[in-house]
Design a protein around this motif. Structure first.
Motif: not given
Ligand code: ADP
Ligand code: ZN
Length: 730
Positions: A20-22, A43-45, A49-51, A298-300, A324-326
């Motif tokens: 929904p937002g940035f 930006l931190p891990t 950043k990819s987006l 792996k994001s989770n 906790g990348r997610d």
């Protein structure tokens, strides 16, 4: 123009990614890409950043080039992009000639939005020539610190990227990194030939990570306790040596956990198998050396445990940052022992360059300091990287969560320990001192006649780890120092002040961390059993699609599904992380799973969730909203809002809030102030007021060595006054 651009970025963010937002700074970073301004984004891990380049790539004509250092990273990103319906591909050395031809054909037909490519490949003259003719929209350099010798991951092939500016004069160049140091940052811009680049630096705090530190006393038991908090969840355990990786992995397997080892001493094949098993969630726990991690998207990952102390805070930030990348909560737990530092020093023995050696030793000592300190972990980490933390209480570290409580009489306790050190002639180490204080009859102690000291057995009821920990705390606060080859304890001048009652240490008591609560707000409204059911579905879909489960759906998406429980396609579009493509591809399976589950468990469907999923990424802390025209401060206090939240809502300083709060407390004779000042801080401040009184706040502030802000001191002082008045009345 700006609003239109933002609008189109937002539309694509929602349509493809279902977000929904940035996140903080994403909009700014994307706008720079849209307007062809060279940029460097730090930006931190997990900051997203990819987006920052993927969304603009979709929003612009032409094809974006993305330079990435590792094949596994490229593959992961391409999988993720394809999963949301974006045309992306990669070129690397592992591809077959056939597959390369297919990619080339896609490029010629102008069908790709993003092309991932290895640096050594990109700089070849024939590649450049080919790409010059196909409309490159811009160039993104992922993991841009690899270009700098000062970074922790220098890759010589990145150096050649300098030529890109000449080869593609019309395309802007954008670098992305999580590496924080000023020196590396400047070096990246210089090396990429983008000296005038706009530099965006985000907050390095990771509010969704919960940091804890424990002294390692019973590794098997401690690891087991942490793992029990994370049943069925993915996590990484780091050890220093290969040998410890193997033994820890075996030990945990014997205890009934399913783990796999990973280190550079294993064959490529074995390593790959461990990594794949982790990514595909065949095993949840990987035990590894630092060799593991780069290239794992792996994001989770829900926990990262350091079974031994890492070599630097930079390393710690990076390794723990894989959790906790997610944006959902994750735990980072560090177990340390004094000799971990010796191990790292030993591993540096072949370093000849004296500067490098010195830097290495400094890093180890900063890391040690972190382990034994008595301050907020989030604060220490961000301060190490030259930033500061806004809120007083991070709510996500052992210290701020009151898992370590101040002792009632720190001065007396400190004096007991120090006088033992003095009586022993300052010729013995921490372990020995702890034993004397505990009243040990060990041979050496009796031979030295130390069982006759008045300090012998003075703290006999305290467990040894606790005593060792207090000695660490006294060391870190400069009351003691270690000297000589045997690390004998000596009392410093500051320590002498303590002995004379002129200084007070902060001494914290270790609590058993089993009480550790998850950050429950992120599970609010989530049906956990349905979440597990959906996880099973995700695994099946992943196997079918030949991609890792987290590419199918993130944990955040599964939680939102198990919270909203939509019954139709329309409801699905509101779920976090489900864009048009995923809805089309997986929607029917998801709805079927949810419907079946809800019917057989009599569970309501189509639950309206307030807003979207609460991920605590990069500096966003939740603040409840309530409007009131008059007495607005008091209203908010009544609702138990923290001082920070009130300051935030009413847009005023913390100091102002504390003055209103003080009036509020006096008006209602309130002495219960836990919502505003954490109990451990209350104790600290009360101790200090007991020493210097509270007619004025400054002496209290100074007595506390600046560790507690004026706002909180004012509140505790107010309560102190109220209580004095009550006492004098009765
Ligand atoms: P980084 O490269 O900075 O480590 P990623 O780009 O891998 O971070 O993003 C981390 C996670 O956050 C990914 O799962 C990504 O899909 C998610 N994410 C990124 N931006 C947003 C956003 N605006 N809203 C929600 N989730 C996001
Ligand atoms: Zn904290």
């Amino acid at each position: 123009m700006n609003e239109r651009v933002t609008g189109s970025l937002l539309t694509n963010l929602k349509q493809y990614w279902g977000y929904p937002g940035f996140r903080p700074l994403q909009r700014e970073a994307m706008t720079l890409v849209m307007s062809d301004r060279d940029s460097l984004v730090v930006l931190p891990t997990g900051g997203g950043k990819s987006l920052c380049y993927q969304v603009p790539a979709v929003s612009r004509d032409g094809m974006a080039l993305v330079v990435s250092p590792l094949i596994s990273l490229m593959k992961d990103q391409v999988d993720a992009l394809q999963a949301v319906g974006i045309q992306a591909a990669c070129i690397n050395s592992m591809q077959s000639a056939q597959s390369k031809r297919e990619v080339a054909a896609l490029i010629r037909r102008r069908e790709l939005k993003l092309l991932y490519i290895a640096p050594e490949r990109l700089v070849q003259p024939q590649t450049i020539e080919f790409l010059q003719g196909v409309g490159v929209s811009f160039i993104a350099i992922d993991e841009a610190h690899c270009i700098s010798q000062w970074g922790h991951d220098f890759r010589p092939e990145y150096r050649q990227l300098r030529c890109l500016k000449q080869a593609f004069p019309k395309a802007a160049v954008h670098g992305y990194t999580a590496t924080a140091t000023e020196q590396v940052r400047a070096d990246i811009a210089e090396q990429l030939g983008i000296a005038n680049a706009e530099i965006l630096v985000g907050s390095f705090d990771r509010p969704n990570l919960r940091y804890r530190v424990e002294r390692r006393t019973d590794p098997a038991g401690q690891l087991q306790r942490i793992l029990q908090r994370h049943k069925g969840e993915s996590g990484i355990i780091y050890c220093i040596s290969r040998k410890n990786v193997d033994s820890t992995s075996q030990m945990l397997n014997q205890l009934g956990f399913k783990t796999r080892p990973y280190h550079a001493g294993m064959s490529d094949e074995d390593r790959r198998r461990s990594q794949d098993a982790f990514i595909d969630e065949d095993v949840n726990i990987i035990v590894a050396t630092v060799a593991f991690g780069m290239g794992i998207d792996k994001s989770n990952v829900r926990f990262v445990i350091h079974a031994e102390m890492p070599r630097s805070l930079e390393n710690y930030q990076q390794e723990s940052g894989r959790a906790g990348r997610d944006g959902l909560e994750a735990e980072c737990c560090l177990l340390y022992a004094a000799n971990d530092a010796d191990t790292w020093e030993y591993l540096m023995k072949d370093t000849e360059d004296p500067d490098v050696r010195q830097a290495g030793l400094r890093a180890i000592s900063a890391m040690q300091q972190y382990c034994v300190s008595t301050r907020c972990r989030h604060r220490q980490l961000v301060e190490h990287f030259g930033q500061s933390l806004e809120s007083e209480n991070c709510g996500a570290c052992d210290f701020c969560l009151n898992e370590m409580l101040p002792v009632e009489e720190p001065m007396i306790l400190g004096q007991k320990i120090l006088s033992c050190v003095v009586r022993q002639g300052e010729r013995f180490g921490a372990a020995y001192t702890a034993q004397v204080l505990r009243g040990s009859k060990a041979k050496r102690i009796v031979e030295n006649g130390h069982d006759k000291l008045s300090t012998w057995g003075l703290l006999k009821d305290e467990p040894e780890p606790q005593l060792r920990n207090w000695i660490d705390q006294l060391l870190s606060q400069g009351f003691l120092r270690q000297a000589g080859e045997y690390n004998c304890l000596e009392v410093t001048p500051r320590g002498r002040q303590l002995l004379k009652g002129q200084a007070i240490p902060v001494l914290l008591r270790l609590q058993v961390a089993e009480s550790a609560q998850p950050l429950d707000d992120q599970w609010a409204g989530v049906d956990r059993d349905l979440f597990e059911e959906l996880r099973g579905m995700r695994n099946r879909l992943a196997v079918m699609k030949h991609v890792p489960p987290y590419i199918v759906f993130s944990d955040a998406t599964l939680r939102d599904l198990a919270r909203r429980r939509p019954s139709n396609m329309n409801g699905l579009t509101r779920v976090h992380g489900i864009g048009a493509q995923k809805q089309k591809e997986f929607g029917a399976d998801v709805l079927h799973t949810i419907r079946t589950w809800c019917q057989s468990h009599n569970l309501a469907m189509n639950v309206e969730s307030s807003g979207s999923v609460t991920t605590r990424s990069a500096g966003v802390r939740p603040a409840p909203v309530r409007e009131s025209a008059s007495g607005k401060y008091f209203d908010l206090f009544e609702n138990g809002l923290s001082m920070e939240d009130v300051a935030h809502q009413l847009d005023c300083s913390l100091d102002t809030v504390s003055k209103y709060l003080s009036e509020y407390l006096k008006a209602h004779r309130i002495t219960e102030i836990a919502p505003w000042v954490a109990p451990n801080l209350q104790l600290l401040v009360k101790n200090a007021i007991g020493q210097v009184g509270c007619e004025r706040l400054k002496p209290v502030f100074e007595q506390l060595g600046g560790q507690v802000d004026y706002a909180r001191i004012r509140i505790v002082a107010t309560v102190w006054e109220i209580q004095q008045e009550e006492d004098s009345r009765t």
